[in-house]
Write a protein that holds these residues in place. Sequence first.
Motif, PDB file in Angstrom:
ATOM      1  N   LEU A 125      11.234  71.722  24.036  1.00  0.00           N
ATOM      2  CA  LEU A 125      12.129  70.887  24.842  1.00  0.00           C
ATOM      3  C   LEU A 125      12.163  69.448  24.349  1.00  0.00           C
ATOM      4  O   LEU A 125      13.145  68.735  24.556  1.00  0.00           O
ATOM      5  CB  LEU A 125      11.686  70.915  26.309  1.00  0.00           C
ATOM      6  CG  LEU A 125      11.722  72.284  27.004  1.00  0.00           C
ATOM      7  CD1 LEU A 125      11.154  72.166  28.414  1.00  0.00           C
ATOM      8  CD2 LEU A 125      13.130  72.842  27.035  1.00  0.00           C
ATOM      9  N   GLY A 126      11.089  69.006  23.709  1.00  0.00           N
ATOM     10  CA  GLY A 126      11.006  67.641  23.209  1.00  0.00           C
ATOM     11  C   GLY A 126       9.589  67.302  22.798  1.00  0.00           C
ATOM     12  O   GLY A 126       8.691  68.164  22.820  1.00  0.00           O
ATOM     13  N   VAL A 140       6.435  69.213  24.138  1.00  0.00           N
ATOM     14  CA  VAL A 140       6.768  69.828  25.420  1.00  0.00           C
ATOM     15  C   VAL A 140       7.571  71.098  25.140  1.00  0.00           C
ATOM     16  O   VAL A 140       8.634  71.042  24.509  1.00  0.00           O
ATOM     17  CB  VAL A 140       7.581  68.871  26.311  1.00  0.00           C
ATOM     18  CG1 VAL A 140       7.799  69.482  27.694  1.00  0.00           C
ATOM     19  CG2 VAL A 140       6.873  67.523  26.434  1.00  0.00           C
ATOM     20  N   LYS A 141       7.034  72.216  25.607  1.00  0.00           N
ATOM     21  CA  LYS A 141       7.690  73.506  25.398  1.00  0.00           C
ATOM     22  C   LYS A 141       7.962  74.171  26.739  1.00  0.00           C
ATOM     23  O   LYS A 141       7.485  73.717  27.783  1.00  0.00           O
ATOM     24  CB  LYS A 141       6.816  74.402  24.515  1.00  0.00           C
ATOM     25  CG  LYS A 141       6.499  73.785  23.149  1.00  0.00           C
ATOM     26  CD  LYS A 141       5.798  74.760  22.228  1.00  0.00           C
ATOM     27  CE  LYS A 141       4.429  75.131  22.757  1.00  0.00           C
ATOM     28  NZ  LYS A 141       3.679  75.964  21.807  1.00  0.00           N
ATOM     29  N   VAL A 167       8.030  75.358  32.310  1.00  0.00           N
ATOM     30  CA  VAL A 167       8.732  74.070  32.289  1.00  0.00           C
ATOM     31  C   VAL A 167      10.228  74.320  32.110  1.00  0.00           C
ATOM     32  O   VAL A 167      10.646  74.982  31.160  1.00  0.00           O
ATOM     33  CB  VAL A 167       8.212  73.156  31.154  1.00  0.00           C
ATOM     34  CG1 VAL A 167       8.920  71.807  31.204  1.00  0.00           C
ATOM     35  CG2 VAL A 167       6.698  72.972  31.252  1.00  0.00           C
ATOM     36  N   SER A 168      11.016  73.783  33.034  1.00  0.00           N
ATOM     37  CA  SER A 168      12.479  73.856  32.905  1.00  0.00           C
ATOM     38  C   SER A 168      13.005  72.664  32.122  1.00  0.00           C
ATOM     39  O   SER A 168      13.868  72.799  31.257  1.00  0.00           O
ATOM     40  CB  SER A 168      13.129  73.900  34.293  1.00  0.00           C
ATOM     41  OG  SER A 168      12.682  75.022  35.032  1.00  0.00           O
ATOM     42  N   TRP A 169      12.519  71.472  32.434  1.00  0.00           N
ATOM     43  CA  TRP A 169      12.838  70.243  31.727  1.00  0.00           C
ATOM     44  C   TRP A 169      11.766  69.212  32.040  1.00  0.00           C
ATOM     45  O   TRP A 169      10.911  69.447  32.906  1.00  0.00           O
ATOM     46  CB  TRP A 169      14.243  69.724  32.069  1.00  0.00           C
ATOM     47  CG  TRP A 169      14.585  69.655  33.545  1.00  0.00           C
ATOM     48  CD1 TRP A 169      15.278  70.569  34.269  1.00  0.00           C
ATOM     49  CD2 TRP A 169      14.227  68.611  34.462  1.00  0.00           C
ATOM     50  NE1 TRP A 169      15.393  70.179  35.581  1.00  0.00           N
ATOM     51  CE2 TRP A 169      14.772  68.971  35.720  1.00  0.00           C
ATOM     52  CE3 TRP A 169      13.537  67.419  34.356  1.00  0.00           C
ATOM     53  CZ2 TRP A 169      14.598  68.179  36.870  1.00  0.00           C
ATOM     54  CZ3 TRP A 169      13.373  66.620  35.484  1.00  0.00           C
ATOM     55  CH2 TRP A 169      13.904  67.014  36.724  1.00  0.00           C
ATOM     56  N   TYR A 170      11.817  68.099  31.348  1.00  0.00           N
ATOM     57  CA  TYR A 170      10.773  67.092  31.560  1.00  0.00           C
ATOM     58  C   TYR A 170      11.372  65.691  31.485  1.00  0.00           C
ATOM     59  O   TYR A 170      12.473  65.484  30.964  1.00  0.00           O
ATOM     60  CB  TYR A 170       9.654  67.230  30.527  1.00  0.00           C
ATOM     61  CG  TYR A 170       9.989  66.677  29.161  1.00  0.00           C
ATOM     62  CD1 TYR A 170       9.510  65.428  28.755  1.00  0.00           C
ATOM     63  CD2 TYR A 170      10.790  67.394  28.273  1.00  0.00           C
ATOM     64  CE1 TYR A 170       9.829  64.914  27.507  1.00  0.00           C
ATOM     65  CE2 TYR A 170      11.105  66.877  27.020  1.00  0.00           C
ATOM     66  CZ  TYR A 170      10.625  65.645  26.644  1.00  0.00           C
ATOM     67  OH  TYR A 170      10.940  65.132  25.412  1.00  0.00           O
ATOM     68  N   VAL A 179       4.289  61.912  31.903  1.00  0.00           N
ATOM     69  CA  VAL A 179       5.268  62.965  31.709  1.00  0.00           C
ATOM     70  C   VAL A 179       5.302  63.822  32.971  1.00  0.00           C
ATOM     71  O   VAL A 179       4.262  64.214  33.509  1.00  0.00           O
ATOM     72  CB  VAL A 179       4.947  63.830  30.463  1.00  0.00           C
ATOM     73  CG1 VAL A 179       3.568  64.475  30.544  1.00  0.00           C
ATOM     74  CG2 VAL A 179       6.031  64.879  30.252  1.00  0.00           C
ATOM     75  N   LEU A 180       6.499  64.069  33.489  1.00  0.00           N
ATOM     76  CA  LEU A 180       6.706  64.929  34.652  1.00  0.00           C
ATOM     77  C   LEU A 180       7.411  66.192  34.191  1.00  0.00           C
ATOM     78  O   LEU A 180       8.454  66.133  33.532  1.00  0.00           O
ATOM     79  CB  LEU A 180       7.539  64.206  35.714  1.00  0.00           C
ATOM     80  CG  LEU A 180       6.898  62.992  36.389  1.00  0.00           C
ATOM     81  CD1 LEU A 180       7.863  62.365  37.397  1.00  0.00           C
ATOM     82  CD2 LEU A 180       5.595  63.381  37.081  1.00  0.00           C
ATOM     83  N   LEU A 181       6.852  67.334  34.561  1.00  0.00           N
ATOM     84  CA  LEU A 181       7.372  68.636  34.151  1.00  0.00           C
ATOM     85  C   LEU A 181       7.967  69.339  35.356  1.00  0.00           C
ATOM     86  O   LEU A 181       7.282  69.550  36.369  1.00  0.00           O
ATOM     87  CB  LEU A 181       6.250  69.480  33.543  1.00  0.00           C
ATOM     88  CG  LEU A 181       5.408  68.794  32.452  1.00  0.00           C
ATOM     89  CD1 LEU A 181       4.233  69.661  32.056  1.00  0.00           C
ATOM     90  CD2 LEU A 181       6.270  68.470  31.238  1.00  0.00           C
ATOM     91  N   ALA A 182       9.247  69.680  35.272  1.00  0.00           N
ATOM     92  CA  ALA A 182       9.944  70.326  36.383  1.00  0.00           C
ATOM     93  C   ALA A 182       9.908  71.841  36.219  1.00  0.00           C
ATOM     94  O   ALA A 182      10.027  72.368  35.105  1.00  0.00           O
ATOM     95  CB  ALA A 182      11.391  69.841  36.453  1.00  0.00           C
ATOM     96  N   SER A 183       9.771  72.542  37.339  1.00  0.00           N
ATOM     97  CA  SER A 183       9.759  74.002  37.313  1.00  0.00           C
ATOM     98  C   SER A 183      10.281  74.523  38.644  1.00  0.00           C
ATOM     99  O   SER A 183      10.515  73.768  39.585  1.00  0.00           O
ATOM    100  CB  SER A 183       8.344  74.525  37.036  1.00  0.00           C
ATOM    101  OG  SER A 183       7.448  74.102  38.058  1.00  0.00           O
ATOM    102  N   GLY A 184      10.466  75.824  38.723  1.00  0.00           N
ATOM    103  CA  GLY A 184      10.951  76.451  39.945  1.00  0.00           C
ATOM    104  C   GLY A 184      12.446  76.696  39.897  1.00  0.00           C
ATOM    105  O   GLY A 184      13.165  76.204  39.024  1.00  0.00           O
TER     106      GLY A 184
END
Length: 730
Positions: A125-126, A140-141, A167-170, A179-184
């Motif tokens: 992802l980055g 970040v994967k 991780v969906s995006w960060y 770093v904040l990792l979004a999920s769900g």
Amino acid sequence: MSRKATTSKPTIGLRGSDGLSHAYIQYPPLRCNVPESGGLFYDDGNKLLLSPAADQVFSWKVGIFDPLTGPTTDSISEGPIIAIRYSLDTKVIAIQRSGQEIQFWDRETAETFSHKCKPESESILGFFWTDSRQCDIVIVKTNGLDLCAYKSESKSLQLVETKKLNVSWYVYTHESRLVLLASGMQCKTFHGFQISSADIVRLPRFEMVMAKSEANSKPVLAAEDIFIVTVYGRIYCLQVDRVAMLLHSYRLYRDAVIQQGSLPIYSSRIAGSVVDNVLLIHQVDAKVVILYDLFADSRAPISAPLPLLLRGFPRSSSSSQFSGRESESSDGNVASSHEAVTYADSWIFLVPDLVCDVANKLLWKFNLDLEAISASNSDVPSILDFLQRRKLEANKAKQLCLGITQTLILERRPVPVVAKAINVLVSSYSHSIKTCSYLKGLKPEMPLNSGAQNSDADVSTIERDAIGKSIIHESTARVDSETLDSEDESHFTNLEHNSKEAYVGGSVNNENSPSNEAHSSYVMQSSLLSVQEESQLTSAAISPDEMYNFVFSPVDEEMVGDPSYLVAIIIEFLHSANLEKIRVLPNLYVLIIQLLVRNERYAELGLFVVNKILEPSKEVALQLLESGRQNTQTRKLGLDMLRQLGLHNDYVVLLVQDGYYLEALRYARKYKVDTIRPSLFLEAAFVSNDSQHLAAVLRFFTDFLPGFKNTAEHNRYHRILNEMNSSMTA
């Protein structure tokens, strides 16, 4: 880049510097127009704006914003570019080529290698470089974080640690190292990691608040809805809730994430910036910006929503678009008219205070108009408090504070109102002295380092809160390692370090540096300030000497009528200074004496001296003596003060001048004052035309001053004494 601003119709900001606005961008912008550019990328770790083109990349340093700065170039191989960042020592360029590959380019040797992930189970992802002691780069994967060390010798990355997460995006900012990792399903569940030079801290998992739509559908949170901001060393996460039309604020702690409240929004497109610790919320569709000062955790805006102003734009270049004839403009005018657009479709907001027009290859910097902000706020203590916290334009903030205070007094506002304003200034000065930020502000700042440990913040802030353990801001913000006590956050301490890093939980013990000593140091340094050094001040704090020179003394010259009001104001200032244990220089006490004597309030002046409201000093004593020419009691107070201060020489001289030379002789003998010439006493006795007094003085010096009998002075006055006796006998 991210944070794209969308708007239906561009707005031309052509009002000039006198337009009504509290925030502005200054023309000209930094122009980054490179032929065959593959887009613009922002490297926030090094404060670089990057523009790859064919087989090279152009980079502009924007840590210190200069629209005239030129680019540097590096050679790279051709290919697709999703993201590009320099290592924090700027020796290596990392380029994300796809969702499975990152290429590394050594700038010195031009050698390259690629790091790839498993395409069947994960995608990249980055990435971002870090200054952590444990790893150099974080990838970040979709299945978590890979913390890797860069090995130049083997041309490879060594996996140090893996954080397994969906991780969906960060979202990441180098300023916060967070770093904040979004999920769900709704992307509202977050895991946070702060990867700093001190440690890798994992924040507790938390969920964002999201309102449901009328159709009961579940909205999905996007990366553009999340902002990480650092304000006064505190790290906040701001979340846009488009259904509720609210901007939710979360305070990030080591062991907790606490929602701090919500701010109303008036646009479906929102962006955030931070300028000098002031939060700017851009209402993009509405084309206005709202300013917030989160220092005291207040949710009230500093001022009403106002447009963003474009300053310095040449009006002649925009006349065609302004009159609706863009198609008839020359090529140069078309380019200029594009530069006049604010909140354009192509605007991308960069942390913390930049915005990039990717379509026109322009970079702007946000600024605050402190003068407009102060003029629009009627709550004087509040605006003074706000101005005292400003650092980027500390000298301007100081001048505004001095002008506001002077105006308050000249307008004869009620004494309690002026007293509150003065208390704000005194408290701020006391705080700056205790933390040494004022004295540091008197020196030219060190030049900013290029690379990682650059200009994000040189303020290390240790905060204590009633909930959890706080986040510490050192060079950037870092998670605190100390347990937090219950204490008012409005009194947190800013500890500024010259080193690039501060220690976790570290602090400076200011108890061993009394404010009196620090203030004395300021007095010696402030007199040497040049105009250039004034422009480099990092504190708007106002010293007692500056209050005298730029407030009380000018007011005394301008104010007419009974000076009682000004005396009352100065007494309030002395009261505040006394509470903060700040030493006031004698010139202010001298002014009080002059004001009281001007109104012939000798009795009140006597009470001020007796009750030690006027701090004893040589200057005060001499002013009492000067003012006592019309009042003997006042002159006596001055003489008594000289004696109490042990200024025996001055006391003896004044006794002689008043004709009490015999008393002066006895006093000089008692306190062994041997610095006064005998001729002073002899001349006074001679002027009195009293031969007995002259004989007594001669006898005194003959008896107690060895060798005096053989001096020319003795011979002269002995001859004069004989002549006086002869004339009396005749």
